[in-house]
Write a protein that holds these residues in place. Structure first.
Motif, short mmCIF file in Angstrom:
data_model
loop_
_atom_site.label_atom_id
_atom_site.label_comp_id
_atom_site.label_asym_id
_atom_site.label_seq_id
_atom_site.Cartn_x
_atom_site.Cartn_y
_atom_site.Cartn_z
N GLU A 12 0.85 -1.18 0.00
CA GLU A 12 0.00 0.00 0.00
C GLU A 12 0.89 1.24 0.00
O GLU A 12 2.08 1.17 0.28
N VAL A 335 -9.81 -2.54 3.36
CA VAL A 335 -8.63 -1.67 3.48
C VAL A 335 -8.78 -0.61 2.39
O VAL A 335 -8.78 -0.93 1.19
N LYS A 336 -8.91 0.64 2.81
CA LYS A 336 -9.29 1.70 1.86
C LYS A 336 -8.33 2.88 1.96
O LYS A 336 -8.42 3.69 2.88
N PRO A 337 -7.41 3.03 1.02
CA PRO A 337 -6.58 4.23 0.98
C PRO A 337 -7.42 5.42 0.52
O PRO A 337 -8.16 5.33 -0.46
N THR A 344 -1.99 10.37 1.95
CA THR A 344 -2.93 9.25 1.89
C THR A 344 -3.14 8.69 3.29
O THR A 344 -2.17 8.37 3.99
N ARG A 345 -4.39 8.58 3.70
CA ARG A 345 -4.72 7.90 4.94
C ARG A 345 -5.37 6.58 4.58
O ARG A 345 -6.29 6.53 3.75
N THR A 346 -4.93 5.50 5.21
CA THR A 346 -5.49 4.18 4.94
C THR A 346 -6.46 3.81 6.06
O THR A 346 -6.08 3.70 7.22
N TYR A 347 -7.71 3.62 5.68
CA TYR A 347 -8.74 3.20 6.63
C TYR A 347 -8.85 1.68 6.61
O TYR A 347 -9.13 1.09 5.56
N MET A 381 2.57 1.21 7.16
CA MET A 381 1.66 2.27 6.69
C MET A 381 0.96 2.84 7.91
O MET A 381 0.65 2.12 8.87
N ALA A 383 -2.20 3.84 9.58
CA ALA A 383 -3.59 3.44 9.35
C ALA A 383 -4.48 4.01 10.44
O ALA A 383 -4.04 4.36 11.54
N SER A 404 1.99 -2.71 5.51
CA SER A 404 1.28 -2.21 4.34
C SER A 404 0.65 -3.32 3.51
O SER A 404 -0.07 -3.05 2.55
#
Length: 462
Positions: A12, A335-337, A344-347, A381, A383, A404
């Motif tokens: 990611e 997993v949603k960037p 970029t925030r990864t949810y 990453m 998150a 990631s």
């Protein structure tokens, strides 16, 4: 043991904006945060000697797992540190019949604050004489039951309660031992909602305003009430004893006033609980032995200066015993960037959320979280672990470094969830509440089973 797949892996984007740097090893378990039995074996988290993948397969997710050995060891530690005094486990942190039995078997007393908690204790066979009943608005029924069940202590919180409890004692022809909760004007360094001894809040009788002294006089006039001591609770997540020193000084001043005005020397002093635990790196919990020694020194010094005998000391740990023993297991769903203005925030969405852990939304609480079902050497990453509920504030861990290659189907483990998570759990969005599972010696035991949709429908009678 069944075979476990390694799970898919992919990279990611590492966000450009983040808070702090990642840990040098994302697989590392900080022993100040995780339960004492927590280990990594081939990268997989084990609790009580059990692979968390097996726990998830048997009990489902989300699930709150309690390390029984750790709980018992912490309870014993308190009992030993405060030998000669009384340790009341604060059931509000988490209580079940099984936990009540652990508390009794390890020699502790029990603090309850509702009729429901009292029911759990009594159903577990907990000795009523070792129970203290708290609460700022105890119902008439709760007071009646406390008297009828011979509860050992009732902590009085209002003038109305003094009258009601005295009436119940007279009805039953009994004498009830009571303490008066004193608001000492000490505000612990904690969140506003969990600081409980400053003046502008709902608990207790104000010391500075004279209400505490008036409460003492009123109790002493009631033949069915035996005033045995004073009580104070200054807050939660406390990492130093300075607040306790100020509180003890003021409480002993009231003890001296009671002796001088009424000729009564009270034999008990309850300083409450509130000692903090480690949720994230950098949190520094106090050693219980050192705390006990310091609290004794403080009280003895104050009583010597006041010319009073040293009362029997009581404390009320809840979070400090059960909090570090709990881990919540979740399964990753998405997993949603998401592109933001600064990167970029990864949810990472999991199958629980604010229905099983309200503290992040309520207190902006912080937690530690790891990928639990496998090892990973992927780059980190930053998150945000979020829940499945229809609220933007449904956050479990606000910011955490995860590998990631975290993907749907992975298990995440959130540490230090033993206290207040299941106790404050809800059915928001009609979500059944998770089970609580005890682990010890490679065996798991359900303490509280998972709710089902049938459970929810039993209450829907319309």
């Amino acid at each position: 043991m069944r075979a476990h797949p390694a799970g898919p892996r992919h990279a990611e984007v590492l966000p450009a904006a983040h808070l702090g740097g990642p840990a040098t090893d994302l697989n590392e378990l900080d022993p100040t945060i995780w339960p004492r039995s927590a280990t990594r074996e081939n990268g997989v988290l084990h609790l009580g000697g059990i692979d968390v993948r097996d726990l998830a397969a048997e009990h489902g997710t989300p699930a709150i797992v309690l390390d029984e050995g750790d709980f018992r060891a912490r309870a014993r530690g308190y009992a030993e540190a405060f030998a000669g005094g009384d340790v009341f486990y604060a059931g509000k942190a988490f209580l079940s019949r099984g936990v009540a039995r652990w508390v009794d078997e390890e020699g502790l007393h029990l603090d309850v604050c509702t009729g429901g908690e009292l029911t759990v204790a009594l159903k577990a066979g907990f000795p009523p004489e070792k129970i203290a009943l708290h609460g700022n608005n105890k119902s008439r029924a709760e007071l009646k039951r406390a008297v009828d069940e011979n509860v050992g202590r009732v902590v009085l919180d209002s003038y109305v309660e003094i009258v009601r409890l005295a009436a119940e004692a007279q009805r039953a022809g009994k004498t009830v031992k009571v303490l008066i909760r004193v608001t000492v004007g000490v505000e612990a360094h904690t969140h506003e909602y969990i600081a409980t001894a400053h003046e502008d809040q709902k608990f207790g009788f104000s010391l500075s305003g004279g209400e505490a002294a008036e409460a003492v006089a009123r109790v002493l006039r009631q033949p069915g009430l035996e005033l045995v001591g004073l009580h104070s609770h200054i807050g939660s997540q406390i990492f130093d004893t300075s607040g306790f020193e100020v509180s003890a000084h003021r409480l002993v001043g009231l003890l001296r006033q009671i002796r001088d005005e009424h000729g009564v020397e009270l034999p008990e002093l309850d300083l409450g609980g509130g000692l903090g635990i480690a949720y994230v790196g950098g949190d520094t919990p106090l050693d219980v032995g050192a705390v006990a020694k310091e609290l004794r020194r403080i009280v003895e010094t104050e009583c010597t200066n006041a010319g009073l005998p040293v009362p029997r000391l009581a404390v009320e740990p809840g979070r400090a015993i059960v909090g570090p023993t709990g881990v919540t297991l979740y399964e990753v769903g998405t997993v949603k960037p998401v592109e933001t203005g600064s990167g970029t925030r990864t949810y990472v969405s999991v199958d629980g959320g604010m229905s099983d852990n309200l503290r992040t939304a309520l207190y902006d609480a912080e937690y530690t979280c790891v990928l639990a079902s496998r090892a990973s050497d992927a780059p980190p990453m930053l998150a945000r672990v979020v829940g499945r509920h229809c609220e933007s504030g449904d956050v479990v861990v606000k910011d955490v470094w995860l590998p990631s290659d975290t993907v749907p189907g992975d298990l995440l483990a959130v540490a230090a969830t033993g206290a207040y998570c299941r106790s404050m759990a809800s059915n928001y969005n009609h979500t059944p509440r998770p089970p609580v599972v005890a682990v010890a010696d490679r065996t798991s035991t359900v303490l509280v089973r998972r709710e089902t949709e049938d459970d929810l429908m039993r209450l829907d009678v319309g």
